[in-house]
Design a protein around this motif. Structure first.
Motif, mmCIF file in Angstrom:
data_model
loop_
_atom_site.group_PDB
_atom_site.id
_atom_site.type_symbol
_atom_site.label_atom_id
_atom_site.label_comp_id
_atom_site.label_asym_id
_atom_site.label_seq_id
_atom_site.Cartn_x
_atom_site.Cartn_y
_atom_site.Cartn_z
ATOM 1 N N ASN A 175 4.588 -3.935 10.744
ATOM 2 C CA ASN A 175 3.127 -3.937 10.709
ATOM 3 C C ASN A 175 2.516 -3.370 11.981
ATOM 4 O O ASN A 175 1.356 -2.970 11.996
ATOM 5 N N PRO A 219 -6.874 -7.704 9.802
ATOM 6 C CA PRO A 219 -6.747 -7.060 8.489
ATOM 7 C C PRO A 219 -7.920 -6.140 8.145
ATOM 8 O O PRO A 219 -7.722 -5.113 7.484
ATOM 9 N N LEU A 220 -9.112 -6.469 8.598
ATOM 10 C CA LEU A 220 -10.257 -5.592 8.321
ATOM 11 C C LEU A 220 -10.070 -4.226 8.984
ATOM 12 O O LEU A 220 -10.366 -3.181 8.386
ATOM 13 N N MET A 236 -7.097 -2.954 9.864
ATOM 14 C CA MET A 236 -5.941 -2.323 9.210
ATOM 15 C C MET A 236 -6.368 -1.688 7.881
ATOM 16 O O MET A 236 -5.913 -0.593 7.535
ATOM 17 N N GLY A 237 -7.237 -2.374 7.147
ATOM 18 C CA GLY A 237 -7.684 -1.856 5.855
ATOM 19 C C GLY A 237 -8.592 -0.655 6.008
ATOM 20 O O GLY A 237 -8.521 0.306 5.227
ATOM 21 N N THR A 238 -9.437 -0.689 7.025
ATOM 22 C CA THR A 238 -10.312 0.447 7.304
ATOM 23 C C THR A 238 -9.457 1.660 7.665
ATOM 24 O O THR A 238 -9.730 2.784 7.228
ATOM 25 N N PRO A 285 -11.925 -3.421 2.470
ATOM 26 C CA PRO A 285 -10.997 -3.163 3.589
ATOM 27 C C PRO A 285 -10.194 -4.398 4.000
ATOM 28 O O PRO A 285 -9.033 -4.255 4.406
ATOM 29 N N LEU A 286 -10.777 -5.581 3.872
ATOM 30 C CA LEU A 286 -10.019 -6.790 4.221
ATOM 31 C C LEU A 286 -8.812 -6.962 3.295
ATOM 32 O O LEU A 286 -7.715 -7.326 3.747
ATOM 33 N N LYS A 327 4.052 0.951 9.531
ATOM 34 C CA LYS A 327 3.078 1.046 8.444
ATOM 35 C C LYS A 327 1.744 1.630 8.914
ATOM 36 O O LYS A 327 1.228 2.556 8.284
ATOM 37 N N LYS A 383 -2.035 5.714 -1.209
ATOM 38 C CA LYS A 383 -1.847 4.936 0.019
ATOM 39 C C LYS A 383 -1.557 3.456 -0.260
ATOM 40 O O LYS A 383 -0.598 2.916 0.292
ATOM 41 N N PRO A 384 -2.338 2.781 -1.115
ATOM 42 C CA PRO A 384 -1.970 1.378 -1.370
ATOM 43 C C PRO A 384 -0.611 1.226 -2.050
ATOM 44 O O PRO A 384 0.129 0.276 -1.753
ATOM 45 N N ASN A 403 -6.949 6.862 -1.606
ATOM 46 C CA ASN A 403 -7.138 5.450 -1.251
ATOM 47 C C ASN A 403 -6.954 4.525 -2.453
ATOM 48 O O ASN A 403 -6.735 3.329 -2.295
ATOM 49 N N MET A 413 -7.386 -4.463 1.589
ATOM 50 C CA MET A 413 -6.482 -3.337 1.849
ATOM 51 C C MET A 413 -5.638 -3.614 3.098
ATOM 52 O O MET A 413 -4.450 -3.295 3.142
ATOM 53 N N GLY A 414 -6.253 -4.201 4.125
ATOM 54 C CA GLY A 414 -5.532 -4.484 5.358
ATOM 55 C C GLY A 414 -4.516 -5.599 5.183
ATOM 56 O O GLY A 414 -3.411 -5.549 5.734
ATOM 57 N N THR A 415 -4.897 -6.599 4.401
ATOM 58 C CA THR A 415 -3.966 -7.685 4.105
ATOM 59 C C THR A 415 -2.760 -7.141 3.349
ATOM 60 O O THR A 415 -1.614 -7.515 3.628
ATOM 61 N N LEU A 416 -3.024 -6.208 2.447
ATOM 62 C CA LEU A 416 -1.944 -5.523 1.722
ATOM 63 C C LEU A 416 -1.041 -4.758 2.680
ATOM 64 O O LEU A 416 0.189 -4.878 2.643
ATOM 65 N N LEU A 417 -1.641 -3.968 3.575
ATOM 66 C CA LEU A 417 -0.842 -3.169 4.506
ATOM 67 C C LEU A 417 0.028 -4.075 5.380
ATOM 68 O O LEU A 417 1.169 -3.742 5.703
ATOM 69 N N ALA A 418 -0.508 -5.248 5.725
ATOM 70 C CA ALA A 418 0.242 -6.183 6.569
ATOM 71 C C ALA A 418 1.283 -6.970 5.770
ATOM 72 O O ALA A 418 2.010 -7.781 6.334
ATOM 73 N N LEU A 421 -6.293 2.151 6.626
ATOM 74 C CA LEU A 421 -5.609 2.614 5.415
ATOM 75 C C LEU A 421 -6.553 3.448 4.554
ATOM 76 O O LEU A 421 -6.150 4.429 3.942
#
Lengths: 294, 294
Positions: free
Chosen positions: A176, A132-133, A135-137, B132-133, A180, B180-181, B176, B135-140, A139
């Motif tokens: 995922n 997730p870190l 993926m967030g970076t 970012p953690l 995305k 994007k979110p 951002n 944001m990545g959890t959100l993307l996933a 995004l």
């Protein structure tokens, strides 16, 4: 790059194997530079259980390691391995200096949630880009280690001279692993991005507008010729078994005569993904070295 | 919910203040439940320098804290504070048990990169959802603490009875903070999502298809009546000063007669964002408590 008699598009077959070889040539140079200072990159793969498709993918990846000079090792866990055992295995590999990249082969056997396992991988060793870190970076617009299939497609578009800025890009599939993260990567390059999927009401209305079309739906023959814009670049991520053949999500012969270029299945996106995994393992090794120096 | 004489749409003005009050009523109940066991949530805001707009936003947020019973504190750093000082301040707040949420008011003064500062906030206290953690959890697809403006819009759509699944959603702006979110959140709810921005070639062609249209471009009057689909739900995130007036990105009077519903500026998305920050501060406090219990 092989060509096909054009009708309305230019009908180019995007030769994924040839592009992958070009990428691997770059990776070999980077790997040898690292090896020259005693830092040959290493990739460790964890495989849980006996899924035959997973076993095949791991063989393909490790044979790519052999081609580019990356050391590879496989940790095999039994089908019934509990999540705690998987997490312990990951932690052990996180601590090993000679392991620069860690790959957890998915899917895990039933009942084991992959999310905590992927989050347990040291983000600096996450060559699949699923942490997730990372993926967030991604995004947020700073791409370090990112999912290999989307990055392979982005790399191929650059090689083909397609500048994404201002392009109409359509992605079919919102997973995922592909949809995305690819949407985020295309937005980072200022494409206008539409993501369609099984809930989309009028898929063809969207795909017909696409200058770049990426299909990752897992539905054989989903995209017909009349659903593609003349001169589009089409990437087929689908890998479907139909009888004894492997086919993509794109009706290849129909689309080839409309599009500027199309990836075949097999021999298109697949090799690009594997070669990008090699490239990212080299990137991980490079990043780990420069963070030690700090 | 106030209504306006409908012409071709139903011309409803989405009353952001009224919706925000509903959300705050829910938050008050959660806050009082926490307070009853000695866990009243606390929000700390770091403000660097003397930006008057930032000062105003912080006042608005802390007055919301007063309304819902969240303790608030402000840490003021001088304009010239170095990034190391900002990072130390964040670390100090990460360790304080009575601080459940940490807000770094943006923008930082020139020359201080916000990215490492946002990444330094304990993800469990990241009520702005920019780590970012998170944001990545959100993307996933697993949403915990997420950016407040997108989440406020999603919340309002649910309140208005709009089910995103299968809807044509168009977002204008790929920041951002919002675009994007929000795209990720809408994909997680199975909308077909298109993200447009300043590089988009034919903006109107996209906005005219939108059943849900969110505009976060920072361009006054960008969206005219003829760019909106009849019966669309339109959210205007823009906050622009034009002379002595504050206006959005949507030509409100023109769009109101076409759309099913539109948020005004001011009094639309702004109050929803502030109330969502309160809700997320309560969420952070709840999550911190349950992780202690484990």
């Amino acid at each position: 790059m092989s060509r096909f008699p054009p009708i309305s598009g230019t009908g180019m077959i995007i030769d994924g194997k040839a592009l992958a070889s070009e990428m691997e040539a770059e990776t070999i140079a980077r790997v040898e530079k690292l090896a020259a200072i005693g830092r040959r990159p290493g990739l460790a793969t964890i495989i849980v259980g006996e899924n035959p498709a997973s076993a095949m993918y791991v063989r393909i990846k490790h044979s790519a390691c052999d081609r580019v000079g990356i050391r590879s090792q496989t940790v095999r866990l039994p089908e019934e391995a509990r999540i705690e055992v998987i997490l312990e295995t990951i932690k052990g590999l996180n601590e090993k200096d000679d392991v620069n990249g860690i790959l957890l082969q998915l899917p895990l056997p039933r009942g084991r949630d992959p999310a905590p396992a992927m989050a347990a991988i040291d983000p600096a060793k996450d060559v699949d880009g699923f942490h997730p870190l990372n993926m967030g970076t991604l995004l947020a617009g700073a791409e370090r280690l990112v999912p290999c299939t989307p990055k392979g497609i982005i790399w191929a578009l650059e090689r083909l001279g397609v500048d994404l800025e201002g392009k109409e890009a359509v992605i079919v599939g919102h997973s995922n692993v592909v949809g995305k993260p690819l949407a985020a990567m295309m937005l980072n390059r200022n494409a206008t991005v539409t993501v369609c999927h099984v809930f989309t009401k009028d898929l063809a209305a969207h795909t017909r507008k696409a200058e770049v079309l990426v299909v990752a739906a897992g539905v054989p023959g989903l995209i017909r010729g009349d659903m593609v814009r003349t001169g589009a670049y089409v990437f087929d991520v689908g890998i479907n078994r139909v009888g004894d053949r492997t086919v993509g999500d794109v009706e290849f012969d129909e689309v080839l005569v409309v599009a500027a270029a199309v990836t075949p299945v097999p021999g298109g996106v697949g090799p690009l993904t594997v070669s990008m995994l090699m490239s990212q393992t080299a990137t991980a090794a490079e990043m780990q070295m420069s963070s030690e120096e700090r």
